[in-house]
Design a protein around this motif. Structure first.
Motif, PDB file in Angstrom:
ATOM      1  N   PHE A 196      73.114  -2.943  30.063  1.00 12.88           N
ATOM      2  CA  PHE A 196      72.198  -3.900  30.688  1.00 12.88           C
ATOM      3  C   PHE A 196      70.774  -3.530  30.312  1.00 12.88           C
ATOM      4  CE2 PHE A 196      69.591  -5.210  34.448  1.00 12.88           C
ATOM      5  CZ  PHE A 196      69.724  -6.577  34.273  1.00 12.88           C
ATOM      6  N   SER A 197      70.017  -4.502  29.839  1.00 15.18           N
ATOM      7  CA  SER A 197      68.619  -4.298  29.432  1.00 15.18           C
ATOM      8  C   SER A 197      68.478  -3.160  28.428  1.00 15.18           C
ATOM      9  CB  SER A 197      67.737  -4.031  30.660  1.00 15.18           C
ATOM     10  OG  SER A 197      67.659  -5.181  31.473  1.00 15.18           O
TER      11      SER A 197
ATOM     12  N   GLY B 278      73.576   6.734  34.694  1.00 11.62           N
ATOM     13  CA  GLY B 278      72.760   6.375  33.542  1.00 11.62           C
ATOM     14  C   GLY B 278      71.420   5.838  34.002  1.00 11.62           C
ATOM     15  N   GLY B 279      70.429   5.860  33.128  1.00  7.66           N
ATOM     16  CA  GLY B 279      69.109   5.382  33.512  1.00  7.66           C
ATOM     17  C   GLY B 279      68.366   6.411  34.347  1.00  7.66           C
ATOM     18  N   GLU B 280      67.183   6.020  34.812  1.00  9.84           N
ATOM     19  CA  GLU B 280      66.327   6.956  35.539  1.00  9.84           C
ATOM     20  C   GLU B 280      66.654   7.025  37.022  1.00  9.84           C
ATOM     21  OE1 GLU B 280      62.337   5.823  34.785  1.00  9.84           O
ATOM     22  OE2 GLU B 280      62.401   6.294  32.641  1.00  9.84           O
ATOM     23  N   ASN B 281      67.120   5.929  37.607  1.00 15.94           N
ATOM     24  CA  ASN B 281      67.413   5.889  39.034  1.00 15.94           C
ATOM     25  C   ASN B 281      68.906   5.651  39.254  1.00 15.94           C
ATOM     26  OD1 ASN B 281      64.570   6.006  39.809  1.00 15.94           O
ATOM     27  ND2 ASN B 281      64.458   3.920  38.995  1.00 15.94           N
ATOM     28  N   GLU B 282      69.340   5.809  40.502  1.00 17.14           N
ATOM     29  CA  GLU B 282      70.742   5.533  40.816  1.00 17.14           C
ATOM     30  C   GLU B 282      70.942   4.023  40.877  1.00 17.14           C
ATOM     31  OE1 GLU B 282      73.914   6.105  44.438  1.00 17.14           O
ATOM     32  OE2 GLU B 282      72.588   7.808  43.970  1.00 17.14           O
ATOM     33  N   SER B 283      71.609   3.487  39.881  1.00 16.53           N
ATOM     34  CA  SER B 283      71.771   2.040  39.765  1.00 16.53           C
ATOM     35  C   SER B 283      73.148   1.602  40.250  1.00 16.53           C
ATOM     36  CB  SER B 283      71.584   1.598  38.311  1.00 16.53           C
ATOM     37  OG  SER B 283      70.290   1.923  37.848  1.00 16.53           O
TER      38      SER B 283
ATOM     39  N   GLY C 189      79.983 -16.709  42.174  1.00 17.39           N
ATOM     40  CA  GLY C 189      79.111 -15.894  43.005  1.00 17.39           C
ATOM     41  C   GLY C 189      77.958 -15.283  42.225  1.00 17.39           C
ATOM     42  N   GLU C 190      77.076 -14.607  42.950  1.00 21.70           N
ATOM     43  CA  GLU C 190      75.878 -14.041  42.337  1.00 21.70           C
ATOM     44  C   GLU C 190      76.076 -12.573  41.963  1.00 21.70           C
ATOM     45  OE1 GLU C 190      72.968 -14.877  45.409  1.00 21.70           O
ATOM     46  OE2 GLU C 190      72.191 -16.557  44.232  1.00 21.70           O
ATOM     47  N   PHE C 191      75.587 -12.210  40.778  1.00 21.50           N
ATOM     48  CA  PHE C 191      75.542 -10.826  40.327  1.00 21.50           C
ATOM     49  C   PHE C 191      74.172 -10.249  40.703  1.00 21.50           C
ATOM     50  CE2 PHE C 191      79.022 -12.406  37.955  1.00 21.50           C
ATOM     51  CZ  PHE C 191      79.712 -11.355  37.359  1.00 21.50           C
ATOM     52  N   TYR C 192      74.164  -8.981  41.137  1.00 20.85           N
ATOM     53  CA  TYR C 192      72.909  -8.308  41.481  1.00 20.85           C
ATOM     54  C   TYR C 192      72.798  -6.998  40.700  1.00 20.85           C
ATOM     55  CZ  TYR C 192      71.966 -11.148  45.693  1.00 20.85           C
ATOM     56  OH  TYR C 192      71.680 -12.164  46.574  1.00 20.85           O
ATOM     57  N   TRP C 193      71.577  -6.672  40.277  1.00 21.81           N
ATOM     58  CA  TRP C 193      71.278  -5.337  39.761  1.00 21.81           C
ATOM     59  C   TRP C 193      70.496  -4.621  40.851  1.00 21.81           C
ATOM     60  CZ3 TRP C 193      73.392  -2.810  35.941  1.00 21.81           C
ATOM     61  CH2 TRP C 193      72.835  -1.584  35.551  1.00 21.81           C
ATOM     62  N   LEU C 194      71.009  -3.466  41.311  1.00 22.54           N
ATOM     63  CA  LEU C 194      70.491  -2.814  42.505  1.00 22.54           C
ATOM     64  C   LEU C 194      70.155  -1.346  42.244  1.00 22.54           C
ATOM     65  CD1 LEU C 194      73.310  -4.244  44.787  1.00 22.54           C
ATOM     66  CD2 LEU C 194      70.941  -5.050  44.803  1.00 22.54           C
TER      67      LEU C 194
ATOM     68  N   LEU D 128      75.367 -13.108  31.942  1.00 19.99           N
ATOM     69  CA  LEU D 128      75.398 -13.165  30.484  1.00 19.99           C
ATOM     70  C   LEU D 128      74.536 -12.069  29.859  1.00 19.99           C
ATOM     71  CD1 LEU D 128      75.223 -17.021  29.864  1.00 19.99           C
ATOM     72  CD2 LEU D 128      77.235 -15.541  29.928  1.00 19.99           C
ATOM     73  N   GLU D 129      73.677 -11.436  30.669  1.00 20.88           N
ATOM     74  CA  GLU D 129      72.853 -10.334  30.176  1.00 20.88           C
ATOM     75  C   GLU D 129      73.613  -9.011  30.173  1.00 20.88           C
ATOM     76  OE1 GLU D 129      69.359 -10.192  32.544  1.00 20.88           O
ATOM     77  OE2 GLU D 129      68.732 -12.236  32.090  1.00 20.88           O
ATOM     78  N   LEU D 130      74.813  -9.012  30.737  1.00 22.85           N
ATOM     79  CA  LEU D 130      75.621  -7.799  30.821  1.00 22.85           C
ATOM     80  C   LEU D 130      76.627  -7.736  29.680  1.00 22.85           C
ATOM     81  CD1 LEU D 130      76.496  -7.894  34.622  1.00 22.85           C
ATOM     82  CD2 LEU D 130      75.078  -6.146  33.535  1.00 22.85           C
ATOM     83  N   GLN D 131      76.820  -6.546  29.151  1.00 26.77           N
ATOM     84  CA  GLN D 131      77.906  -6.293  28.207  1.00 26.77           C
ATOM     85  C   GLN D 131      78.853  -5.311  28.876  1.00 26.77           C
ATOM     86  OE1 GLN D 131      78.118  -7.532  24.684  1.00 26.77           O
ATOM     87  NE2 GLN D 131      80.196  -7.040  25.266  1.00 26.77           N
ATOM     88  N   VAL D 132      80.113  -5.681  28.972  1.00 29.94           N
ATOM     89  CA  VAL D 132      81.104  -4.858  29.662  1.00 29.94           C
ATOM     90  C   VAL D 132      82.026  -4.213  28.644  1.00 29.94           C
ATOM     91  CG1 VAL D 132      83.032  -4.902  31.285  1.00 29.94           C
ATOM     92  CG2 VAL D 132      81.011  -6.302  31.721  1.00 29.94           C
TER      93      VAL D 132
END
Length: 340
Positions: free
Chosen positions: A201-202, A228-233, A243-248, A327-331
Protein backbone atom coordinates in the motif's frame (compact mmCIF):
# COMPACT_ATOMS: atom_id res chain seq x y z
CA UNK A 1 -34.04 -9.35 -16.45
CA UNK A 2 -35.51 -12.40 -18.19
CA UNK A 3 -33.83 -13.96 -21.24
CA UNK A 4 -36.60 -12.62 -23.46
CA UNK A 5 -36.22 -9.10 -22.11
CA UNK A 6 -32.44 -9.24 -22.54
CA UNK A 7 -32.84 -10.27 -26.17
CA UNK A 8 -35.37 -7.46 -26.62
CA UNK A 9 -32.80 -5.06 -25.16
CA UNK A 10 -30.10 -6.20 -27.60
CA UNK A 11 -32.49 -6.19 -30.54
CA UNK A 12 -33.59 -2.65 -29.68
CA UNK A 13 -30.10 -1.30 -30.39
CA UNK A 14 -30.14 0.10 -33.96
CA UNK A 15 -27.57 -1.66 -36.13
CA UNK A 16 -26.58 -4.28 -33.56
CA UNK A 17 -26.38 -7.67 -35.24
CA UNK A 18 -24.00 -9.70 -33.11
CA UNK A 19 -20.46 -10.79 -34.00
CA UNK A 20 -20.85 -13.34 -36.80
CA UNK A 21 -19.86 -10.90 -39.53
CA UNK A 22 -16.16 -9.96 -39.38
CA UNK A 23 -16.85 -6.61 -41.02
CA UNK A 24 -19.44 -5.63 -38.43
CA UNK A 25 -17.81 -6.83 -35.21
CA UNK A 26 -16.20 -3.52 -34.30
CA UNK A 27 -19.49 -1.74 -34.94
CA UNK A 28 -21.36 -4.31 -32.85
CA UNK A 29 -18.93 -3.78 -29.97
CA UNK A 30 -19.27 0.00 -30.19
CA UNK A 31 -23.07 -0.07 -30.40
CA UNK A 32 -23.57 -2.34 -27.40
CA UNK A 33 -21.11 -0.32 -25.32
CA UNK A 34 -22.76 2.97 -26.23
CA UNK A 35 -26.16 1.65 -25.19
CA UNK A 36 -24.88 0.10 -21.95
CA UNK A 37 -22.98 3.29 -21.08
CA UNK A 38 -26.13 5.31 -21.68
CA UNK A 39 -28.35 3.11 -19.51
CA UNK A 40 -25.84 2.64 -16.69
CA UNK A 41 -25.11 6.35 -16.89
CA UNK A 42 -28.76 7.05 -16.17
CA UNK A 43 -28.55 4.84 -13.08
CA UNK A 44 -25.37 6.62 -11.99
CA UNK A 45 -27.12 9.99 -12.40
CA UNK A 46 -30.03 8.71 -10.34
CA UNK A 47 -27.69 7.59 -7.56
CA UNK A 48 -25.87 10.92 -7.76
CA UNK A 49 -29.15 12.77 -7.24
CA UNK A 50 -29.78 10.65 -4.15
CA UNK A 51 -26.36 11.61 -2.78
CA UNK A 52 -27.12 15.27 -3.48
CA UNK A 53 -30.41 14.97 -1.62
CA UNK A 54 -28.65 13.55 1.43
CA UNK A 55 -26.02 16.29 1.22
CA UNK A 56 -28.74 18.96 1.11
CA UNK A 57 -30.28 17.34 4.19
CA UNK A 58 -26.81 17.39 5.82
CA UNK A 59 -26.95 13.63 6.32
CA UNK A 60 -23.22 13.13 5.81
CA UNK A 61 -23.28 9.55 7.09
CA UNK A 62 -25.71 8.58 4.31
CA UNK A 63 -23.60 10.44 1.76
CA UNK A 64 -20.52 8.47 2.82
CA UNK A 65 -22.38 5.17 2.45
CA UNK A 66 -23.22 5.73 -1.22
CA UNK A 67 -20.32 7.92 -2.37
CA UNK A 68 -18.00 5.00 -3.11
CA UNK A 69 -20.51 2.79 -5.01
CA UNK A 70 -21.64 5.87 -6.94
CA UNK A 71 -18.04 6.59 -7.91
CA UNK A 72 -17.48 2.98 -8.93
CA UNK A 73 -20.65 3.04 -11.05
CA UNK A 74 -19.49 6.23 -12.78
CA UNK A 75 -16.11 4.56 -13.39
CA UNK A 76 -17.87 1.52 -14.86
CA UNK A 77 -19.91 3.71 -17.19
CA UNK A 78 -16.75 5.46 -18.35
CA UNK A 79 -14.90 2.15 -18.84
CA UNK A 80 -17.71 0.84 -21.01
CA UNK A 81 -18.00 4.03 -23.03
CA UNK A 82 -14.29 4.64 -23.68
CA UNK A 83 -12.89 1.10 -24.02
CA UNK A 84 -10.48 0.81 -26.95
CA UNK A 85 -9.16 -2.50 -28.21
CA UNK A 86 -6.90 -1.34 -31.04
CA UNK A 87 -5.98 -4.14 -33.43
CA UNK A 88 -7.52 -6.86 -31.29
CA UNK A 89 -7.73 -10.27 -33.00
CA UNK A 90 -11.52 -10.16 -32.84
CA UNK A 91 -11.57 -7.16 -35.17
CA UNK A 92 -8.87 -8.39 -37.56
CA UNK A 93 -8.92 -10.94 -40.33
CA UNK A 94 -7.86 -13.61 -37.85
CA UNK A 95 -10.25 -16.55 -37.78
CA UNK A 96 -12.27 -16.62 -34.55
CA UNK A 97 -14.19 -19.76 -33.65
CA UNK A 98 -17.90 -19.70 -32.92
CA UNK A 99 -17.41 -20.64 -29.28
CA UNK A 100 -15.47 -17.43 -28.72
CA UNK A 101 -18.14 -15.37 -30.46
CA UNK A 102 -20.79 -17.04 -28.33
CA UNK A 103 -18.87 -16.12 -25.18
CA UNK A 104 -18.73 -12.44 -26.13
CA UNK A 105 -22.46 -12.46 -26.81
CA UNK A 106 -23.01 -14.13 -23.43
CA UNK A 107 -21.04 -11.36 -21.71
CA UNK A 108 -23.10 -8.75 -23.58
CA UNK A 109 -26.27 -10.39 -22.28
CA UNK A 110 -24.85 -10.58 -18.75
CA UNK A 111 -24.07 -6.85 -18.76
CA UNK A 112 -27.59 -6.08 -19.97
CA UNK A 113 -28.83 -8.43 -17.26
CA UNK A 114 -27.35 -6.16 -14.59
CA UNK A 115 -29.51 -3.15 -15.39
CA UNK A 116 -32.72 -4.31 -13.74
CA UNK A 117 -31.32 -5.57 -10.39
CA UNK A 118 -29.12 -2.49 -10.05
CA UNK A 119 -32.08 -0.23 -10.71
CA UNK A 120 -34.08 -2.15 -8.12
CA UNK A 121 -31.31 -1.73 -5.53
CA UNK A 122 -31.18 2.01 -6.14
CA UNK A 123 -34.96 2.18 -5.78
CA UNK A 124 -34.72 0.26 -2.50
CA UNK A 125 -32.15 2.79 -1.27
CA UNK A 126 -34.42 5.66 -2.24
CA UNK A 127 -37.20 4.13 -0.16
CA UNK A 128 -35.08 3.14 2.87
CA UNK A 129 -34.52 5.41 5.84
CA UNK A 130 -30.85 6.51 5.98
CA UNK A 131 -28.90 5.08 8.89
CA UNK A 132 -31.05 1.97 9.29
CA UNK A 133 -29.73 -1.58 8.92
CA UNK A 134 -31.90 -1.95 5.82
CA UNK A 135 -30.30 1.11 4.21
CA UNK A 136 -26.76 -0.10 4.93
CA UNK A 137 -27.57 -3.60 3.67
CA UNK A 138 -29.14 -2.31 0.46
CA UNK A 139 -26.12 -0.07 -0.15
CA UNK A 140 -23.75 -3.02 0.34
CA UNK A 141 -25.73 -5.14 -2.10
CA UNK A 142 -25.75 -2.34 -4.65
CA UNK A 143 -21.99 -1.84 -4.32
CA UNK A 144 -21.42 -5.57 -4.78
CA UNK A 145 -23.52 -5.56 -7.95
CA UNK A 146 -21.34 -2.80 -9.38
CA UNK A 147 -18.17 -4.79 -8.63
CA UNK A 148 -19.64 -7.82 -10.44
CA UNK A 149 -20.25 -5.60 -13.48
CA UNK A 150 -16.61 -4.49 -13.44
CA UNK A 151 -15.49 -8.13 -13.36
CA UNK A 152 -17.78 -9.13 -16.21
CA UNK A 153 -16.67 -6.25 -18.40
CA UNK A 154 -13.03 -7.16 -17.74
CA UNK A 155 -13.75 -10.75 -18.79
CA UNK A 156 -15.42 -9.54 -21.97
CA UNK A 157 -12.41 -7.36 -22.78
CA UNK A 158 -10.06 -10.29 -22.24
CA UNK A 159 -11.88 -12.30 -24.92
CA UNK A 160 -11.83 -9.40 -27.39
CA UNK A 161 -8.14 -8.66 -26.88
CA UNK A 162 -7.05 -12.30 -27.13
CA UNK A 163 -9.53 -13.50 -29.73
CA UNK A 164 -9.81 -16.70 -27.70
CA UNK A 165 -12.39 -18.23 -25.39
CA UNK A 166 -11.94 -18.03 -21.64
CA UNK A 167 -11.61 -21.22 -19.66
CA UNK A 168 -15.04 -22.69 -18.83
CA UNK A 169 -14.35 -22.43 -15.09
CA UNK A 170 -13.69 -18.70 -15.37
CA UNK A 171 -16.79 -18.12 -17.47
CA UNK A 172 -18.86 -20.09 -14.96
CA UNK A 173 -17.45 -18.01 -12.10
CA UNK A 174 -18.37 -14.77 -13.86
CA UNK A 175 -21.65 -15.74 -15.49
CA UNK A 176 -22.79 -19.01 -13.96
CA UNK A 177 -24.78 -17.50 -11.09
CA UNK A 178 -27.43 -14.81 -11.25
CA UNK A 179 -25.98 -11.38 -10.60
CA UNK A 180 -28.24 -10.78 -7.59
CA UNK A 181 -27.22 -13.95 -5.71
CA UNK A 182 -23.56 -13.78 -6.63
CA UNK A 183 -23.19 -10.23 -5.44
CA UNK A 184 -24.84 -10.75 -2.07
CA UNK A 185 -22.66 -13.71 -1.06
CA UNK A 186 -19.34 -12.37 -2.30
CA UNK A 187 -16.53 -11.44 0.13
CA UNK A 188 -13.44 -9.40 -0.74
CA UNK A 189 -10.31 -11.47 -1.35
CA UNK A 190 -8.44 -9.54 1.34
CA UNK A 191 -10.98 -10.64 3.97
CA UNK A 192 -9.31 -14.07 3.95
CA UNK A 193 -5.73 -12.86 4.49
CA UNK A 194 -3.69 -15.25 6.64
CA UNK A 195 -0.84 -14.79 9.08
CA UNK A 196 2.41 -14.19 7.21
CA UNK A 197 0.77 -13.09 3.96
CA UNK A 198 1.59 -9.65 2.60
CA UNK A 199 0.05 -6.52 1.15
CA UNK A 200 1.46 -3.46 -0.58
CA UNK A 201 0.00 0.00 0.00
CA UNK A 202 1.38 3.40 -1.03
CA UNK A 203 4.61 1.79 -2.15
CA UNK A 204 5.27 0.05 1.18
CA UNK A 205 5.15 -3.67 1.94
CA UNK A 206 3.47 -5.08 5.04
CA UNK A 207 3.06 -8.55 6.56
CA UNK A 208 -0.04 -9.76 8.42
CA UNK A 209 0.77 -10.63 12.05
CA UNK A 210 -2.70 -10.64 13.63
CA UNK A 211 -6.35 -9.77 13.22
CA UNK A 212 -9.53 -8.78 15.01
CA UNK A 213 -12.76 -10.16 13.56
CA UNK A 214 -15.68 -7.97 14.63
CA UNK A 215 -19.32 -9.02 14.39
CA UNK A 216 -21.59 -6.10 15.19
CA UNK A 217 -25.16 -5.05 14.37
CA UNK A 218 -23.82 -2.54 11.84
CA UNK A 219 -21.70 -5.12 10.03
CA UNK A 220 -18.85 -7.60 10.07
CA UNK A 221 -15.22 -6.85 9.26
CA UNK A 222 -11.64 -7.80 10.01
CA UNK A 223 -8.92 -5.45 11.21
CA UNK A 224 -5.55 -6.91 10.22
CA UNK A 225 -2.50 -6.00 12.28
CA UNK A 226 0.47 -5.37 10.00
CA UNK A 227 4.24 -5.39 10.36
CA UNK A 228 6.11 -2.82 8.29
CA UNK A 229 6.34 0.94 7.91
CA UNK A 230 7.13 3.44 10.64
CA UNK A 231 3.99 3.05 12.77
CA UNK A 232 1.79 0.14 13.80
CA UNK A 233 -0.56 -0.09 10.84
CA UNK A 234 -3.87 -1.90 10.51
CA UNK A 235 -6.06 -2.67 7.50
CA UNK A 236 -9.83 -2.96 7.86
CA UNK A 237 -11.51 -5.25 5.34
CA UNK A 238 -15.32 -5.54 5.25
CA UNK A 239 -17.05 -8.92 5.02
CA UNK A 240 -19.13 -7.69 2.07
CA UNK A 241 -17.77 -6.44 -1.24
CA UNK A 242 -19.66 -3.18 -0.90
CA UNK A 243 -18.22 -2.26 2.50
CA UNK A 244 -15.54 0.31 3.24
CA UNK A 245 -11.81 -0.40 3.53
CA UNK A 246 -9.83 1.62 6.09
CA UNK A 247 -6.11 2.25 6.54
CA UNK A 248 -5.54 2.67 10.29
CA UNK A 249 -2.81 3.40 12.82
CA UNK A 250 -2.77 2.37 16.48
CA UNK A 251 -2.87 5.46 18.71
CA UNK A 252 -3.23 6.41 22.37
CA UNK A 253 -6.10 8.83 22.93
CA UNK A 254 -6.61 11.06 25.96
CA UNK A 255 -9.87 10.66 27.84
CA UNK A 256 -12.08 7.89 29.16
CA UNK A 257 -12.66 5.15 26.60
CA UNK A 258 -16.28 5.28 25.50
CA UNK A 259 -16.79 8.88 26.65
CA UNK A 260 -18.58 11.42 24.47
CA UNK A 261 -15.25 12.96 23.42
CA UNK A 262 -11.64 11.82 23.08
CA UNK A 263 -8.55 13.93 22.51
CA UNK A 264 -5.66 13.07 20.23
CA UNK A 265 -3.02 15.79 20.22
CA UNK A 266 -4.77 19.03 19.29
CA UNK A 267 -7.72 17.24 17.69
CA UNK A 268 -10.99 16.59 19.51
CA UNK A 269 -13.01 13.59 18.37
CA UNK A 270 -16.73 13.31 19.14
CA UNK A 271 -18.48 9.96 19.44
CA UNK A 272 -20.92 9.34 16.58
CA UNK A 273 -21.54 5.60 16.91
CA UNK A 274 -21.76 3.19 19.85
CA UNK A 275 -22.78 -0.48 19.80
CA UNK A 276 -22.21 -3.87 21.42
CA UNK A 277 -21.01 -6.98 19.63
CA UNK A 278 -18.39 -9.71 19.70
CA UNK A 279 -14.81 -10.07 18.51
CA UNK A 280 -12.36 -12.88 17.94
CA UNK A 281 -8.70 -11.92 18.26
CA UNK A 282 -5.76 -13.78 16.69
CA UNK A 283 -2.25 -12.49 17.29
CA UNK A 284 1.37 -13.37 17.94
CA UNK A 285 0.50 -14.39 21.51
CA UNK A 286 -2.23 -16.77 20.42
CA UNK A 287 -5.97 -16.47 19.88
CA UNK A 288 -9.03 -15.75 21.97
CA UNK A 289 -12.51 -17.17 21.72
CA UNK A 290 -15.42 -14.93 20.78
CA UNK A 291 -15.78 -12.29 23.48
CA UNK A 292 -18.14 -9.34 24.05
CA UNK A 293 -16.93 -5.89 23.04
CA UNK A 294 -18.12 -2.32 23.01
CA UNK A 295 -17.28 -0.59 19.74
CA UNK A 296 -17.32 3.20 19.35
CA UNK A 297 -16.53 5.38 16.37
CA UNK A 298 -15.45 9.00 16.79
CA UNK A 299 -15.23 11.79 14.24
CA UNK A 300 -13.42 15.16 14.45
CA UNK A 301 -15.23 18.42 13.85
CA UNK A 302 -13.21 18.77 10.64
CA UNK A 303 -11.25 16.22 8.64
CA UNK A 304 -11.85 12.78 7.16
CA UNK A 305 -10.02 10.62 9.71
CA UNK A 306 -11.98 8.74 12.35
CA UNK A 307 -11.20 6.95 15.60
CA UNK A 308 -12.30 3.34 16.06
CA UNK A 309 -12.34 2.07 19.63
CA UNK A 310 -12.64 -1.51 20.87
CA UNK A 311 -13.39 -1.73 24.59
CA UNK A 312 -13.08 -5.20 26.15
CA UNK A 313 -13.32 -3.81 29.72
CA UNK A 314 -9.94 -5.26 30.72
CA UNK A 315 -8.24 -3.97 27.58
CA UNK A 316 -8.84 -1.63 24.66
CA UNK A 317 -7.59 -0.82 21.18
CA UNK A 318 -7.80 2.62 19.54
CA UNK A 319 -7.22 2.96 15.80
CA UNK A 320 -7.14 6.15 13.74
CA UNK A 321 -7.47 6.38 9.98
CA UNK A 322 -9.58 6.98 6.90
CA UNK A 323 -11.40 5.16 4.13
CA UNK A 324 -9.22 4.03 1.22
CA UNK A 325 -9.88 2.71 -2.27
CA UNK A 326 -9.23 -1.07 -2.25
CA UNK A 327 -7.88 -0.76 -5.79
CA UNK A 328 -4.83 0.94 -4.22
CA UNK A 329 -4.00 -2.29 -2.39
CA UNK A 330 -1.94 -5.16 -3.75
CA UNK A 331 -2.53 -8.43 -1.93
CA UNK A 332 -0.04 -11.30 -1.89
CA UNK A 333 -2.08 -14.24 -0.67
CA UNK A 334 -3.24 -17.72 -1.59
CA UNK A 335 -6.66 -16.20 -2.42
CA UNK A 336 -5.38 -13.86 -5.14
CA UNK A 337 -3.77 -10.48 -5.66
CA UNK A 338 -6.80 -8.19 -5.87
CA UNK A 339 -8.09 -6.83 -2.55
CA UNK A 340 -11.71 -7.11 -3.69
Amino acid sequence: MSTGRIEDFLNSIPGYGGYRSKEKRRDADRLIRERLAQDYGQLADRLGRLATRFADERDLAAVRVITKPHGRLVTFRDRVRTATYGYAPLFSETEVDEGTLDQIAAFDRSLADGLQPLGEQIEALEQSAPGTDEFITQAAHMAALVEVLHERFAGRGEIIESGKSLEPQKVAALLGVGIENRAVDRRPTAYNLHDGEAITFSGNDYTVIGRVTAELPSGTWRDFQLKGGENESWLRVPASAGGEFYWLQKVAATGEIGADKLQLGDTTFEREHDEQGTTEVIGQKGSSASSPVRYCRYRPFTGAETLHVYDWSADNLVLRGAVIDPLELQVWSREGREAV
